[in-house]
Scaffold this motif. Sequence first.
Motif, mmCIF file in Angstrom:
data_model
loop_
_atom_site.group_PDB
_atom_site.id
_atom_site.type_symbol
_atom_site.label_atom_id
_atom_site.label_comp_id
_atom_site.label_asym_id
_atom_site.label_seq_id
_atom_site.Cartn_x
_atom_site.Cartn_y
_atom_site.Cartn_z
ATOM 1 N N LEU A 1 -33.972 -12.242 28.914
ATOM 2 C CA LEU A 1 -34.220 -13.591 28.438
ATOM 3 C C LEU A 1 -35.248 -13.600 27.309
ATOM 4 N N ALA A 2 -36.258 -12.770 27.405
ATOM 5 C CA ALA A 2 -37.290 -12.728 26.366
ATOM 6 C C ALA A 2 -36.737 -12.194 25.058
ATOM 7 N N ARG A 3 -35.761 -11.312 25.126
ATOM 8 C CA ARG A 3 -35.160 -10.785 23.900
ATOM 9 C C ARG A 3 -34.373 -11.848 23.159
ATOM 10 N N GLY A 4 -33.910 -12.849 23.848
ATOM 11 C CA GLY A 4 -33.133 -13.897 23.216
ATOM 12 C C GLY A 4 -33.964 -15.007 22.609
ATOM 13 N N LEU A 5 -35.285 -14.942 22.752
ATOM 14 C CA LEU A 5 -36.154 -15.985 22.205
ATOM 15 C C LEU A 5 -36.213 -15.885 20.685
ATOM 16 N N PRO A 6 -36.416 -17.017 20.019
ATOM 17 C CA PRO A 6 -36.574 -16.950 18.563
ATOM 18 C C PRO A 6 -37.856 -16.217 18.188
ATOM 19 N N ASP A 7 -37.875 -15.634 16.994
ATOM 20 C CA ASP A 7 -39.046 -14.852 16.590
ATOM 21 C C ASP A 7 -40.272 -15.701 16.303
ATOM 22 N N THR A 8 -40.147 -17.028 16.332
ATOM 23 C CA THR A 8 -41.289 -17.909 16.127
ATOM 24 C C THR A 8 -41.866 -18.429 17.438
ATOM 25 N N SER A 9 -41.372 -17.948 18.578
ATOM 26 C CA SER A 9 -41.831 -18.460 19.868
ATOM 27 C C SER A 9 -43.205 -17.892 20.227
ATOM 28 N N LEU A 10 -43.890 -18.574 21.131
ATOM 29 C CA LEU A 10 -45.215 -18.143 21.566
ATOM 30 C C LEU A 10 -45.144 -16.827 22.336
ATOM 31 N N THR A 11 -44.090 -16.630 23.109
ATOM 32 C CA THR A 11 -43.946 -15.378 23.861
ATOM 33 C C THR A 11 -43.835 -14.191 22.921
ATOM 34 N N VAL A 12 -43.043 -14.322 21.876
ATOM 35 C CA VAL A 12 -42.907 -13.237 20.899
ATOM 36 C C VAL A 12 -44.215 -13.040 20.150
ATOM 37 N N ALA A 13 -44.921 -14.131 19.853
ATOM 38 C CA ALA A 13 -46.212 -14.021 19.171
ATOM 39 C C ALA A 13 -47.220 -13.270 20.030
ATOM 40 N N LEU A 14 -47.271 -13.570 21.319
ATOM 41 C CA LEU A 14 -48.203 -12.873 22.202
ATOM 42 C C LEU A 14 -47.826 -11.403 22.332
ATOM 43 N N ALA A 15 -46.545 -11.094 22.339
ATOM 44 C CA ALA A 15 -46.123 -9.703 22.404
ATOM 45 C C ALA A 15 -46.412 -8.974 21.091
ATOM 46 N N SER A 16 -46.501 -9.708 19.987
ATOM 47 C CA SER A 16 -46.769 -9.100 18.688
ATOM 48 C C SER A 16 -48.248 -8.852 18.441
ATOM 49 N N GLY A 17 -49.104 -9.503 19.184
ATOM 50 C CA GLY A 17 -50.516 -9.235 18.989
ATOM 51 C C GLY A 17 -51.448 -10.397 19.245
ATOM 52 N N GLY A 18 -50.938 -11.617 19.391
ATOM 53 C CA GLY A 18 -51.831 -12.726 19.683
ATOM 54 C C GLY A 18 -51.290 -14.050 19.192
ATOM 55 N N ARG A 19 -52.046 -15.111 19.499
ATOM 56 C CA ARG A 19 -51.629 -16.464 19.141
ATOM 57 C C ARG A 19 -51.559 -16.690 17.637
ATOM 58 N N GLU A 20 -52.290 -15.900 16.868
ATOM 59 C CA GLU A 20 -52.277 -16.098 15.424
ATOM 60 C C GLU A 20 -50.904 -15.802 14.815
ATOM 61 N N PHE A 21 -50.029 -15.134 15.543
ATOM 62 C CA PHE A 21 -48.675 -14.850 15.070
ATOM 63 C C PHE A 21 -47.675 -15.954 15.436
ATOM 64 N N TYR A 22 -48.144 -16.999 16.131
ATOM 65 C CA TYR A 22 -47.256 -18.088 16.548
ATOM 66 C C TYR A 22 -46.687 -18.801 15.320
ATOM 67 N N GLY A 23 -45.386 -18.905 15.258
ATOM 68 C CA GLY A 23 -44.713 -19.550 14.139
ATOM 69 C C GLY A 23 -44.398 -18.614 12.988
ATOM 70 N N TRP A 24 -44.865 -17.385 13.060
ATOM 71 C CA TRP A 24 -44.623 -16.426 12.001
ATOM 72 C C TRP A 24 -43.395 -15.590 12.336
ATOM 73 N N GLY A 25 -42.255 -16.070 11.897
ATOM 74 C CA GLY A 25 -41.011 -15.335 12.067
ATOM 75 C C GLY A 25 -40.692 -14.557 10.803
ATOM 76 N N ALA A 26 -39.518 -13.974 10.779
ATOM 77 C CA ALA A 26 -39.104 -13.190 9.620
ATOM 78 C C ALA A 26 -39.035 -14.058 8.372
ATOM 79 N N ASP A 27 -38.607 -15.315 8.537
ATOM 80 C CA ASP A 27 -38.495 -16.191 7.370
ATOM 81 C C ASP A 27 -39.857 -16.477 6.743
ATOM 82 N N ARG A 28 -40.875 -16.708 7.551
ATOM 83 C CA ARG A 28 -42.200 -17.000 6.990
ATOM 84 C C ARG A 28 -42.808 -15.762 6.344
ATOM 85 N N HIS A 29 -42.585 -14.581 6.932
ATOM 86 C CA HIS A 29 -43.079 -13.356 6.315
ATOM 87 C C HIS A 29 -42.408 -13.128 4.966
ATOM 88 N N MET A 30 -41.096 -13.396 4.880
ATOM 89 C CA MET A 30 -40.395 -13.219 3.611
ATOM 90 C C MET A 30 -40.869 -14.230 2.570
#
Length: 87
Positions: free
Chosen positions: A4-33
């Motif tokens: 279920l976690a793999r199906g979450l969008p890359d801008t979700s809070l769960t993915v942000a926490l797995a990426s390193g912290g809350r500061e990554f919340y909302g930062w998906g591939a589109d925002r990085h590009m």
Amino acid sequence: MNILARGLPDTSLTVALASGGREFYGWGADRHMQADLYDALNQNTRATGHWQKKAPDIAPYPRPTPKTAPAERPKTKTVAELYRGFN
């Protein structure tokens, strides 16, 4: 839960926490590009502009930075660690 976690969008809070912290919340591939495109356009403007004196210093687009170095971060986080990050 892992499937279920793999199906979450890359801008979700769960993915942000797995990426390193809350500061990554909302930062998906589109925002990085978009941030990379912003920096590339500014560098192109600075390189090709006809400046009277000196080329202006253009600050890069602000990006989230992890609280710890990438080598120190754990590769995976457990569901309990992710849940603690929510609180």
